[in-house]
Design a protein around this motif. Structure first.
Motif, short mmCIF file in Angstrom:
data_model
loop_
_atom_site.label_atom_id
_atom_site.label_comp_id
_atom_site.label_asym_id
_atom_site.label_seq_id
_atom_site.Cartn_x
_atom_site.Cartn_y
_atom_site.Cartn_z
N LEU A 433 -21.92 10.38 -13.24
CA LEU A 433 -21.00 10.90 -14.14
C LEU A 433 -20.59 12.18 -13.27
N ASP A 434 -19.27 12.54 -13.19
CA ASP A 434 -18.93 13.73 -12.81
C ASP A 434 -18.80 14.62 -13.78
N MET A 435 -19.74 15.79 -13.79
CA MET A 435 -19.78 16.95 -14.79
C MET A 435 -19.02 17.91 -14.53
N GLY A 436 -18.08 18.02 -13.53
CA GLY A 436 -17.21 19.21 -13.28
C GLY A 436 -17.92 20.23 -12.48
N ILE A 437 -17.15 21.29 -12.97
CA ILE A 437 -17.58 22.71 -12.02
C ILE A 437 -18.10 23.55 -13.14
N ALA A 438 -19.12 24.25 -13.05
CA ALA A 438 -19.53 25.42 -14.02
C ALA A 438 -19.22 26.62 -13.17
N SER A 439 -18.65 27.84 -13.66
CA SER A 439 -18.50 28.90 -13.22
C SER A 439 -19.78 29.75 -13.02
N ASP A 440 -19.99 30.82 -12.42
CA ASP A 440 -21.08 31.80 -12.49
C ASP A 440 -21.22 32.62 -13.62
N ASP A 441 -21.28 31.91 -14.86
CA ASP A 441 -21.13 32.65 -16.03
C ASP A 441 -22.39 31.90 -16.95
N GLU A 442 -23.20 32.86 -17.64
CA GLU A 442 -24.22 32.32 -18.30
C GLU A 442 -23.94 31.30 -19.24
N ILE A 443 -23.13 31.82 -19.97
CA ILE A 443 -22.87 30.90 -21.10
C ILE A 443 -21.97 29.52 -20.88
N THR A 444 -21.24 29.69 -19.99
CA THR A 444 -20.59 28.53 -19.40
C THR A 444 -21.28 27.46 -18.84
N MET A 445 -22.27 27.96 -18.03
CA MET A 445 -23.30 27.20 -17.23
C MET A 445 -24.46 26.64 -18.42
N VAL A 446 -24.74 27.08 -19.29
CA VAL A 446 -25.69 26.52 -20.28
C VAL A 446 -24.87 25.49 -21.09
N GLN A 447 -23.75 25.99 -21.35
CA GLN A 447 -22.81 24.74 -22.06
C GLN A 447 -22.60 23.47 -21.28
N LYS A 448 -22.53 23.77 -19.86
CA LYS A 448 -22.02 22.74 -19.15
C LYS A 448 -23.50 21.86 -18.79
N ILE A 449 -24.71 22.66 -18.39
CA ILE A 449 -25.95 21.85 -18.45
C ILE A 449 -26.18 21.21 -19.50
N LYS A 450 -26.08 21.53 -20.92
CA LYS A 450 -26.50 21.03 -22.19
C LYS A 450 -25.59 19.68 -22.34
N ALA A 451 -24.35 19.75 -21.84
CA ALA A 451 -23.27 18.66 -22.19
C ALA A 451 -23.97 17.71 -21.27
N ALA A 452 -24.30 18.00 -19.95
CA ALA A 452 -24.98 16.84 -18.92
C ALA A 452 -26.14 16.18 -19.43
N LEU A 453 -27.12 17.12 -20.16
CA LEU A 453 -28.20 16.60 -20.29
C LEU A 453 -28.12 15.69 -21.63
N LYS A 454 -27.18 15.76 -22.34
CA LYS A 454 -26.87 15.06 -23.55
C LYS A 454 -26.55 13.38 -22.96
N GLN A 455 -25.97 13.33 -21.92
CA GLN A 455 -25.46 12.09 -21.30
C GLN A 455 -26.45 11.36 -20.24
N ALA A 456 -26.89 12.29 -19.49
CA ALA A 456 -27.76 11.79 -18.05
C ALA A 456 -29.32 12.14 -18.34
N ASP A 457 -29.92 11.33 -17.66
CA ASP A 457 -31.43 11.35 -17.52
C ASP A 457 -31.81 12.24 -16.18
N VAL A 458 -30.76 12.42 -15.19
CA VAL A 458 -30.87 13.35 -14.38
C VAL A 458 -29.86 14.17 -13.87
N LEU A 459 -29.98 15.25 -13.79
CA LEU A 459 -28.74 16.24 -13.65
C LEU A 459 -28.96 16.52 -12.03
N ILE A 460 -28.04 16.49 -11.31
CA ILE A 460 -27.82 17.19 -9.82
C ILE A 460 -26.95 18.17 -9.79
#
Length: 629
Positions: A433-460
């Motif tokens: 799954l293409d999870m896009g790009i996360a900017s170097d902002d804490e809140i943005t990155m946390v949201q992106k990681i949460k969204a990815a972990l909801k869908q994926a077993d492994v996040l690269i």
């Protein structure tokens, strides 16, 4: 915090002579490695080194110094040799090599032990620090050693943070103690959304708090902490290519299921020998021969793969015959002559000579290639059970990244990592799954990681794992996701800051492999770590193919083991493939990966060996579709 590496040193003359007598060492190792035990929950570590030495000062000092100075472990637990016996010299040896004493740990163990038995006052344990390693003397009996480790276990993670000067972890622990929010001082991260990860740039760490480990140690950590997925699916044979079989397969039929001709020729009675034969009829592949009976002096024309009559005892290929007479309309053969001697059974495949009915044809865990799928089909299967594929997400990080196809803005670069990593995954059978790009902002990155972990077993991920003031991924994983970082710095080039972590998210285990942002580093570490991790999840036991190759150019060795991109070519002039460099090997130059079909595994530089010359032989890991076997 990331996983604490423990070393266990058993000090005992008897155990040194008879290893099976060591009960305390294995007991403590089991407690540490098993996160379900009370000690394991507190320590969140793994035993990386273990050894048994006699009650000799030099042997104890040598091991303690070696493990500490090489930074192989964070904590060394010695077991035994702390009593009043003449050869009990563990405290004396420990005192000679530590640089700082830690009497509070000794007092805590003694105080707790005195509540159990007054004889504890006879213990002479010593605790202290050498460089970046904490050394603790435990008593020799399994019960006493376990009791003492339980008493001090909650303080060890914080002690390791202090030794590493891990400021963020230290502050969090102090706050929790002051607020009386927990009795366990192991670092537990809250879900606060305040900006806690970046901190003050001036105060940031200028040396990584993560111990530098080898590639082999990193792969061991992955194998230790990855549990295969407990899922499987049923797929059509045509769609099972490159999947892993999840159950043993037995043939439904015998192969061949009938007596079959190996050649185009004539089914005969071998006893008739050479000579004339009357041709009764012809049998093509796909027809049956049950109604045909051979009499002496007769034969039946057969094609390759066609059934032969039940009473036929041989097949004579057409090249060993000549036509004597045809039918009146010249459309059929009427009589032939056999020109050679005949052996009984020649050119006939008996029923089940290839595979017997009910025979095991493939074992569970087999990778299904073209030949395996053909075999499965031949044995009567339309569908097969295969292991479930992990769901994989790929996320790029960095303020400077921009999607290709748009006008490039000042200070930006196009994101090449994501398409490269997604393509490598696709080549190896994983639709990510293409999870896009996360900017170097804490809140943005946390949201992106949460969204990815909801869908994926492994996040690269790629980027945000080095030492820059905006590299916040590791603290985010620890603070917001309570992740355990199993390694965060590797003794390799390229790929030094590669990070592997695990966490529980919405009740399920998740795996996070954080690759460096430089394109070459991301590509190399993808092959070295991501693909093995995913194959472990699929119960795939295949390993990368390592070959020996001869260099065609010289290399100045780096202090770190290096994985250089190369093109291997085979020819008839040498027994080994020749390795051709792909050019400048800097980690930002993706062109160095172009057409590369191997990674040269160059050793780290030593005083004795500073370079490799043309003609030297090194190991190389194959890349691409033939990488695993």
């Amino acid at each position: 915090m990331d996983s604490i590496r423990f070393g266990i040193l058993t000090v005992s003359d008897s155990c040194y002579k008879h290893k099976s007598e060591d009960k305390s060492g294995p007991e403590i190792e089991l407690c540490i490695n098993n996160e379900q035990t009370e000690i394991g929950k507190m320590l969140k570590g793994q035993v990386y080194c273990k050894k048994i030495v006699p009650d000799e000062e030099y042997a104890i000092k040598e091991t303690l110094s070696s493990w500490s100075d090489s930074r192989q472990v964070d904590v060394i637990l010695t077991i035994g040799g702390t009593g009043f016996a003449k050869r009990d010299v563990t405290p004396e040896a420990t005192k000679q090599i530590i640089q700082k004493e830690a009497p509070g740990i000794t007092i805590a163990m003694l105080t707790a032990s005195l509540k159990i038995t007054r004889m504890a006052m006879l213990s002479r344990a010593v605790c202290g620090i050498r460089d970046k390693t904490l050394i603790i003397n435990l008593p020799g009996s399994p019960k006493a050693a376990k009791e003492c480790l339980t008493v001090i276990g909650s303080a060890i993670p914080h002690a390791v943070d202090l030794i590493r000067d891990n400021k963020k972890q230290i502050i969090d622990t102090h706050e929790k103690v002051q607020n009386n929010s927990a009795t366990d001082v192991s670092v537990q991260k809250s879900e606060s959304k305040s900006s806690l990860c970046l901190g003050n740039i001036v105060d940031r760490c200028r040396e990584s708090p993560y111990p530098m480990i080898s590639v082999e140690e990193a792969l061991h950590a992955i194998r230790t902490h990855v549990t295969p997925l407990n899922s499987k699916s049923t797929v059509d044979v045509e769609k099972a290519h490159d999947r892993i079989l999840d159950s043993d397969l037995y043939s439904k039929y015998a192969l061949p299921p009938f007596r079959a001709s190996i050649k185009d020729g004539y089914a005969v009675l071998s006893n008739d020998g050479k000579g004339k034969r009357k041709v009764l009829s012809g049998i093509k592949a796909g027809e049956t021969a049950t109604a045909i009976r051979l009499q002496p002096g007769t034969c039946v024309r057969v094609n390759t793969g066609a059934p032969v009559p039940d009473d036929a005892t041989a097949v004579v290929q057409v090249e060993n015959t000549r036509l004597l007479q045809g039918t009146a309309d010249n459309t059929e053969e009427k009589e032939i002559e056999i020109m050679t001697e005949i052996k009984c059974g020649q050119d006939i495949r008996p029923i089940g000579c290839d595979i017997k009915e009910g025979e095991l044809i493939l074992k569970s865990g087999t990778r299904l290639g073209a030949v395996e799928l053909g075999l499965i089909s031949a044995c009567g299967y339309k569908e097969v059970h295969v292991t479930g594929l992990p769901k994989v997400g790929v996320l790029s990080t960095g303020d400077e990244l921009q999607c290709s196809g748009t006008a490039l803005r000042p200070g930006r670069v196009y994101d090449s990592n994501k398409v490269t990593l997604l393509s490598i995954l696709k080549e190896n059978g994983f639709d990510a799954l293409d999870m896009g790009i996360a900017s170097d902002d804490e809140i943005t990155m946390v949201q992106k990681i949460k969204a990815a972990l909801k869908q994926a077993d492994v996040l690269i991920t790629s980027g945000s794992v080095s030492m820059g003031d905006r590299d916040m991924l590791k603290p985010i994983l620890q603070h917001h996701f309570n992740a355990t970082i199993h390694f965060g710095r590797l003794n390799m080039k390229p790929g030094k800051p590669t990070t592997f972590a695990t966490c529980a998210f919405e009740g399920r285990n998740k795996y996070l492999l954080c690759l460096p942002g430089n394109p070459v580093s991301a590509t190399v570490t993808m092959h070295l770590f991501a693909l093995p991790l995913l194959r472990l999840l699929c119960k795939d036991s295949s390993m990368p193919i390592i070959v020996k190759t001869k260099l065609t150019s010289s290399y100045n060795l780096d202090p770190r083991a290096e994985y250089a991109r190369a093109i291997l070519k085979w020819d008839n002039t040498d027994t080994l493939p020749l390795a051709y460099t792909t050019g400048n090997q800097i980690s930002s130059k993706l062109l160095s990966c172009k057409n590369a079909n191997a990674l040269l595994m160059l050793p780290g530089r030593t005083a004795e060996k500073t370079e490799l010359r043309e003609g030297d032989v090194v190991k190389a890991m194959l890349l691409g579709l033939t990488q695993y076997a």
